[in-house]
Design a protein around this motif. Structure first.
Motif, PDB file in Angstrom:
ATOM      1  N   LEU A  84       0.679  -1.252  -0.259  1.00 16.05           N
ATOM      2  CA  LEU A  84       0.085  -0.365  -0.181  1.00 16.05           C
ATOM      3  C   LEU A  84       0.901   1.289   0.164  1.00 16.05           C
ATOM      4  CD1 LEU A  84      -1.251  -2.013   2.123  1.00 16.05           C
ATOM      5  CD2 LEU A  84      -2.925  -0.655   1.863  1.00 16.05           C
ATOM      6  N   LYS A  85       0.678   2.678  -0.435  1.00 11.25           N
ATOM      7  CA  LYS A  85       1.328   3.682  -0.647  1.00 11.25           C
ATOM      8  C   LYS A  85       0.758   4.344   1.249  1.00 11.25           C
ATOM      9  CE  LYS A  85       1.099   8.328  -2.707  1.00 11.25           C
ATOM     10  NZ  LYS A  85      -0.055   8.487  -4.375  1.00 11.25           N
ATOM     11  N   GLY A  86       1.620   4.781   1.550  1.00  9.63           N
ATOM     12  CA  GLY A  86       1.234   5.697   2.771  1.00  9.63           C
ATOM     13  C   GLY A  86       2.291   6.877   2.910  1.00  9.63           C
ATOM     14  N   LYS A  87       1.404   7.726   3.472  1.00 10.80           N
ATOM     15  CA  LYS A  87       1.859   8.694   3.245  1.00 10.80           C
ATOM     16  C   LYS A  87       1.952  10.162   4.667  1.00 10.80           C
ATOM     17  CE  LYS A  87      -1.651  11.953   2.384  1.00 10.80           C
ATOM     18  NZ  LYS A  87      -2.931  13.151   1.325  1.00 10.80           N
ATOM     19  N   PHE A  88       3.211  10.709   4.901  1.00  4.91           N
ATOM     20  CA  PHE A  88       4.093  10.709   6.143  1.00  4.91           C
ATOM     21  C   PHE A  88       4.127  12.410   6.249  1.00  4.91           C
ATOM     22  CE2 PHE A  88       4.709   6.500   5.690  1.00  4.91           C
ATOM     23  CZ  PHE A  88       4.267   5.585   6.858  1.00  4.91           C
ATOM     24  N   ASN A  89       3.818  12.882   7.065  1.00  4.12           N
ATOM     25  CA  ASN A  89       4.386  14.204   6.696  1.00  4.12           C
ATOM     26  C   ASN A  89       5.463  14.831   7.675  1.00  4.12           C
ATOM     27  OD1 ASN A  89       4.770  13.818   9.899  1.00  4.12           O
ATOM     28  ND2 ASN A  89       3.908  15.717  10.607  1.00  4.12           N
ATOM     29  N   MET A  90       6.935  14.039   7.459  1.00  4.14           N
ATOM     30  CA  MET A  90       7.964  13.117   7.456  1.00  4.14           C
ATOM     31  C   MET A  90       8.482  12.696   7.283  1.00  4.14           C
ATOM     32  SD  MET A  90       8.548  12.866  11.356  1.00  4.14           S
ATOM     33  CE  MET A  90       7.753  14.521  12.319  1.00  4.14           C
ATOM     34  N   GLU A  91       9.938  12.344   6.917  1.00  2.00           N
ATOM     35  CA  GLU A  91      11.022  11.441   6.469  1.00  2.00           C
ATOM     36  C   GLU A  91      11.015   9.936   7.519  1.00  2.00           C
ATOM     37  OE1 GLU A  91      14.507  11.798   3.152  1.00  2.00           O
ATOM     38  OE2 GLU A  91      14.538  13.542   4.690  1.00  2.00           O
ATOM     39  N   VAL A  92      10.504   8.953   6.957  1.00  4.99           N
ATOM     40  CA  VAL A  92      10.940   7.667   7.785  1.00  4.99           C
ATOM     41  C   VAL A  92      11.685   6.927   7.980  1.00  4.99           C
ATOM     42  CG1 VAL A  92       7.966   8.074   8.391  1.00  4.99           C
ATOM     43  CG2 VAL A  92       8.634   6.581   6.818  1.00  4.99           C
ATOM     44  N   PRO A  93      12.188   5.719   8.224  1.00  3.26           N
ATOM     45  CA  PRO A  93      13.696   4.733   8.175  1.00  3.26           C
ATOM     46  C   PRO A  93      13.006   3.608   7.349  1.00  3.26           C
ATOM     47  CG  PRO A  93      13.486   5.405  10.168  1.00  3.26           C
ATOM     48  CD  PRO A  93      11.940   6.238  10.098  1.00  3.26           C
ATOM     49  N   ILE A  94      13.239   2.946   5.911  1.00  4.89           N
ATOM     50  CA  ILE A  94      12.767   2.325   5.507  1.00  4.89           C
ATOM     51  C   ILE A  94      12.717   0.986   6.418  1.00  4.89           C
ATOM     52  CG2 ILE A  94      13.357   0.475   3.794  1.00  4.89           C
ATOM     53  CD1 ILE A  94      12.201   2.603   2.805  1.00  4.89           C
ATOM     54  N   GLY A  95      11.924  -0.023   6.631  1.00  9.00           N
ATOM     55  CA  GLY A  95      12.501  -1.001   7.448  1.00  9.00           C
ATOM     56  C   GLY A  95      10.843  -0.552   9.039  1.00  9.00           C
ATOM     57  N   SER A  96      10.470   0.836   9.284  1.00 12.35           N
ATOM     58  CA  SER A  96      10.064   0.899  10.379  1.00 12.35           C
ATOM     59  C   SER A  96       8.538   0.252   9.973  1.00 12.35           C
ATOM     60  CB  SER A  96      10.009   2.452  10.351  1.00 12.35           C
ATOM     61  OG  SER A  96       9.595   2.998   9.068  1.00 12.35           O
ATOM     62  N   ARG A  97       7.250   0.194  11.307  1.00 16.05           N
ATOM     63  CA  ARG A  97       6.399  -0.592  11.349  1.00 16.05           C
ATOM     64  C   ARG A  97       5.105   0.329  11.251  1.00 16.05           C
ATOM     65  NH1 ARG A  97       6.887  -4.674  14.481  1.00 16.05           N
ATOM     66  NH2 ARG A  97       5.749  -6.001  13.738  1.00 16.05           N
ATOM     67  N   PHE A  98       4.173  -0.036  11.454  1.00 11.94           N
ATOM     68  CA  PHE A  98       3.232   0.698  12.036  1.00 11.94           C
ATOM     69  C   PHE A  98       2.091   0.146  11.726  1.00 11.94           C
ATOM     70  CE2 PHE A  98       5.547   3.851   9.194  1.00 11.94           C
ATOM     71  CZ  PHE A  98       6.039   4.154  10.222  1.00 11.94           C
ATOM     72  N   ASN A  99       1.095   0.348  12.820  1.00 10.11           N
ATOM     73  CA  ASN A  99      -0.275  -0.125  12.778  1.00 10.11           C
ATOM     74  C   ASN A  99      -1.667   0.695  12.936  1.00 10.11           C
ATOM     75  OD1 ASN A  99      -2.416  -0.806  15.248  1.00 10.11           O
ATOM     76  ND2 ASN A  99      -1.652  -2.567  14.984  1.00 10.11           N
ATOM     77  N   LEU A 100      -2.236  -0.545  12.130  1.00  6.07           N
ATOM     78  CA  LEU A 100      -3.563  -0.073  11.499  1.00  6.07           C
ATOM     79  C   LEU A 100      -5.108  -1.267  11.902  1.00  6.07           C
ATOM     80  CD1 LEU A 100      -5.754   2.055  10.488  1.00  6.07           C
ATOM     81  CD2 LEU A 100      -5.114   1.181   7.786  1.00  6.07           C
ATOM     82  N   ASN A 101      -5.786  -0.555  12.845  1.00  6.08           N
ATOM     83  CA  ASN A 101      -6.888  -1.982  13.028  1.00  6.08           C
ATOM     84  C   ASN A 101      -5.947  -2.633  13.998  1.00  6.08           C
ATOM     85  OD1 ASN A 101      -8.376   0.077  12.594  1.00  6.08           O
ATOM     86  ND2 ASN A 101      -9.315  -1.346  10.098  1.00  6.08           N
ATOM     87  N   GLU A 102      -6.512  -4.311  13.366  1.00  8.36           N
ATOM     88  CA  GLU A 102      -5.655  -5.726  13.545  1.00  8.36           C
ATOM     89  C   GLU A 102      -4.250  -5.819  12.480  1.00  8.36           C
ATOM     90  OE1 GLU A 102      -6.791  -7.077  15.637  1.00  8.36           O
ATOM     91  OE2 GLU A 102      -8.040  -5.944  16.495  1.00  8.36           O
ATOM     92  N   LEU A 103      -3.724  -4.726  11.725  1.00 10.47           N
ATOM     93  CA  LEU A 103      -2.630  -5.351  11.230  1.00 10.47           C
ATOM     94  C   LEU A 103      -1.598  -4.620  11.223  1.00 10.47           C
ATOM     95  CD1 LEU A 103      -4.678  -5.850   7.619  1.00 10.47           C
ATOM     96  CD2 LEU A 103      -3.884  -7.633   9.484  1.00 10.47           C
ATOM     97  N   ASN A 104      -0.282  -5.113  10.704  1.00 12.47           N
ATOM     98  CA  ASN A 104       0.958  -4.328  10.860  1.00 12.47           C
ATOM     99  C   ASN A 104       1.024  -4.031   9.391  1.00 12.47           C
ATOM    100  OD1 ASN A 104       0.845  -4.756  13.669  1.00 12.47           O
ATOM    101  ND2 ASN A 104       2.104  -6.061  13.843  1.00 12.47           N
ATOM    102  N   TYR A 105       2.441  -3.210   9.678  1.00  9.21           N
ATOM    103  CA  TYR A 105       2.829  -2.094   7.757  1.00  9.21           C
ATOM    104  C   TYR A 105       4.412  -2.556   7.907  1.00  9.21           C
ATOM    105  CZ  TYR A 105      -2.836  -2.643   6.212  1.00  9.21           C
ATOM    106  OH  TYR A 105      -4.039  -2.738   7.431  1.00  9.21           O
ATOM    107  N   ALA A 106       4.608  -2.357   7.704  1.00  9.49           N
ATOM    108  CA  ALA A 106       6.660  -1.907   7.472  1.00  9.49           C
ATOM    109  C   ALA A 106       6.579  -1.435   5.977  1.00  9.49           C
ATOM    110  CB  ALA A 106       7.647  -3.341   7.568  1.00  9.49           C
ATOM    111  N   VAL A 107       7.894  -0.557   6.242  1.00 13.81           N
ATOM    112  CA  VAL A 107       7.790   0.570   5.121  1.00 13.81           C
ATOM    113  C   VAL A 107       8.945  -0.555   4.534  1.00 13.81           C
ATOM    114  CG1 VAL A 107       9.615   2.296   4.618  1.00 13.81           C
ATOM    115  CG2 VAL A 107       7.173   2.165   6.172  1.00 13.81           C
TER     116      VAL A 107
END
Length: 364
Positions: A84-107
Motif C-alpha cells: 500500500l501507499k503510505g503518506k507521512f508528514n516527514m521522512e521515515v526509515p525503511i523498515g519502520s513498522r506501523f499499525n492500523l486496526n488489527e494489522l501491522n505494516y512495514a515500510v
C-alpha cells in the motif's frame, strides 16, 4: 460407488454361502465368526471408494489434488502480502513498522514526495510517500485505509496514513480454481514464450489478476502484456513496474527476466471504460428510486465485476439485457425500459485494452 456394500449386505451374502443345515442364527458360532469380518470388508469398501474418488483430479479433495497437480508441475499459489501507499508528514526509515486496526505494516521503499495545498490558505505541505507491505498474508491486507500508529518511536510529531492500494494481496489459491487450472492445462501448450506461456507466468506473479498478450505489436520480437490487478481493477503504476521488472527488466531483450532472449516486452495496464447507465424504472407502489438506488448500483457492480473476471478471454460486451434482468430482480422494481449505455440504446462492445467500469446509474 460402493454405497450398496454395507455391513448388513456383506453379512447376508456371506451367510448365504454357508450350508443350510448349519446354525446361522444371531449368536451362533458361524454368525459370530462371520460378523466381524463382514464389518471389516464394509470398511475396506469405504476406503476403496475414497481411493477411487481421490485418484481423479475431477473429484479429489485438496490434499490429493495437490499431489495430482505436482505431476504436471502445477503448484497452488500461496497467499501474498498487500503493498500500500503510505503518506507521512516527514521522512521515515525503511523498515519502520506501523499499525492500523488489527494489522501491522512495514515500510519497504520510498516513492517520493507530494505537495498539497491547504484549502483556503496560501500554504503548501510536503508529504513523503512510501510503499508499505502488510505483514499479514491474504486479502485482509487490502481492506484498511486511514491513520497509522507507529510501533517503534520515531518522532512525536509524526503523522501518517495509508491512502492507496498499490499491489493487492491474494488468498491461497482456492481448491476449485486449482482444479480448473489443472484441467485447463490439458487444453493448452505453454512453451518457450508462446502466448499461453506469457499468460500463465504473468498471472502467477503477485497482484496480477489477468493478462492479455499482444505479440509482434511493434515489430518482430516485441510483445505487449496488458494486465489488471487481482481485484480485477486497473493495475497501479507500482504493479506495472514490478511486473515489467519480473518479465523483461533493463536492458530489455537479454533474457534477464521471464521473457526469452530476443523478446522485448512492454507491460501496461488496461484503460478503464466508464459506462454510465440510464434506465427508466417503473416501481411498485410504496417504493421510490432513492430507496432502491443503492441496491441497483450494487447489482450492476456485480455484473461488471463478473465481466472483469473474464476480461483476459476477450470478447466482452456490456449487454442491456443483462442490466435490465438484474434490475428486474430487485425488490420494488416492476419494469425496466429505455436503457442506454453512455447515451446509446445498444450493447457496448469492449475493446481488447479496455476494462469496463460502472459509472453513474440514473433513473429517468
Amino acid at each position: 460407488m460402493y454405497e450398496d456394500q454395507t455391513y448388513e449386505t456383506i453379512l447376508d451374502r456371506s451367510l448365504a454361502r454357508v450350508a443350510t443345515d448349519v446354525d446361522k442364527r444371531e449368536g451362533s458360532l458361524v454368525m459370530n465368526a462371520i460378523a466381524p469380518v463382514s464389518a471389516e470388508h464394509a470398511n475396506i469398501y469405504i476406503l476403496l471408494d475414497g481411493i477411487i474418488q481421490n485418484g481423479y483430479a475431477d473429484t479429489a479433495i485438496r490434499e490429493y489434488l495437490v499431489l495430482r497437480c505436482k505431476e504436471r508441475g502445477i503448484i497452488p499459489y500461496d497467499a501474498t502480502q498487500a503493498v500500500l501507499k503510505g503518506k507521512f508528514n516527514m521522512e521515515v526509515p525503511i523498515g519502520s513498522r506501523f499499525n492500523l486496526n488489527e494489522l501491522n505494516y512495514a515500510v519497504i521503499a520510498a516513492i517520493g514526495t507530494e505537495e498539497e495545498t491547504v484549502e483556503g490558505e496560501d500554504t503548501t505541505i510536503i508529504y513523503y510517500t512510501y510503499q508499505l507491505q502488510c505483514e499479514t498474508v491474504g486479502t485482509e491486507g487490502n481492506k484498511y485505509f486511514g491513520e497509522l500508529s507507529s510501533i517503534e518511536y520515531i518522532d512525536k510529531d509524526l503523522e501518517g496514513s495509508l491512502v492507496e492500494l498499490l499491489i493487492p494481496a491474494e488468498d491461497e489459491e482456492d481448491t476449485e480454481a486449482l482444479r480448473e487450472r489443472y484441467l485447463n492445462s490439458f487444453d493448452s501448450n505453454p512453451f518457450g514464450g508462446n502466448k499461453q506461456d506469457y499468460k500463465e507466468k504473468t498471472n502467477a506473479l503477485d497482484g496480477v489478476g489477468g493478462t492479455v498478450v499482444i505479440p509482434v505489436w511493434n515489430g518482430g520480437g516485441t510483445v505487449k502484456l496488458i494486465i489488471i490487478d487481482s481485484n480485477y481493477n486497473k493495475a497501479s503504476d507500482t504493479l506495472v513496474a514490478r511486473v515489467q521488472e519480473e518479465i523483461d527488466p533493463d536492458p530489455q531483450g537479454t533474457g534477464s527476466g521471464i521473457a526469452p532472449i530476443g523478446h522485448t516486452v512492454t507491460v501496461t495496464t488496461a484503460e478503464e471504460l466508464v459506462v454510465n447507465v440510464n434506465v427508466r424504472i417503473t416501481l411498485n407502489e410504496g417504493y421510490t428510486w432513492s430507496q432502491i438506488s443503492e441496491a441497483a448500483t450494487n447489482a450492476l457492480e456485480a455484473y461488471f465485476l463478473e465481466m472483469r473476471k473474464v476480461w483476459e478471454n476477450g470478447g466482452l460486451v456490456v449487454r442491456i439485457s443483462q442490466i435490465e434482468n438484474r434490475l428486474l430482480n430487485l425488490d420494488g422494481v416492476l419494469d425496466v425500459a429505455d436503457t442506454t449505455l453512455n447515451g446509446v440504446s445498444s450493447n457496448l462492445i469492449v475493446e481488447t485494452e479496455q476494462l469496463p467500469v460502472l459509472g453513474r446509474v440514473t433513473n429517468g
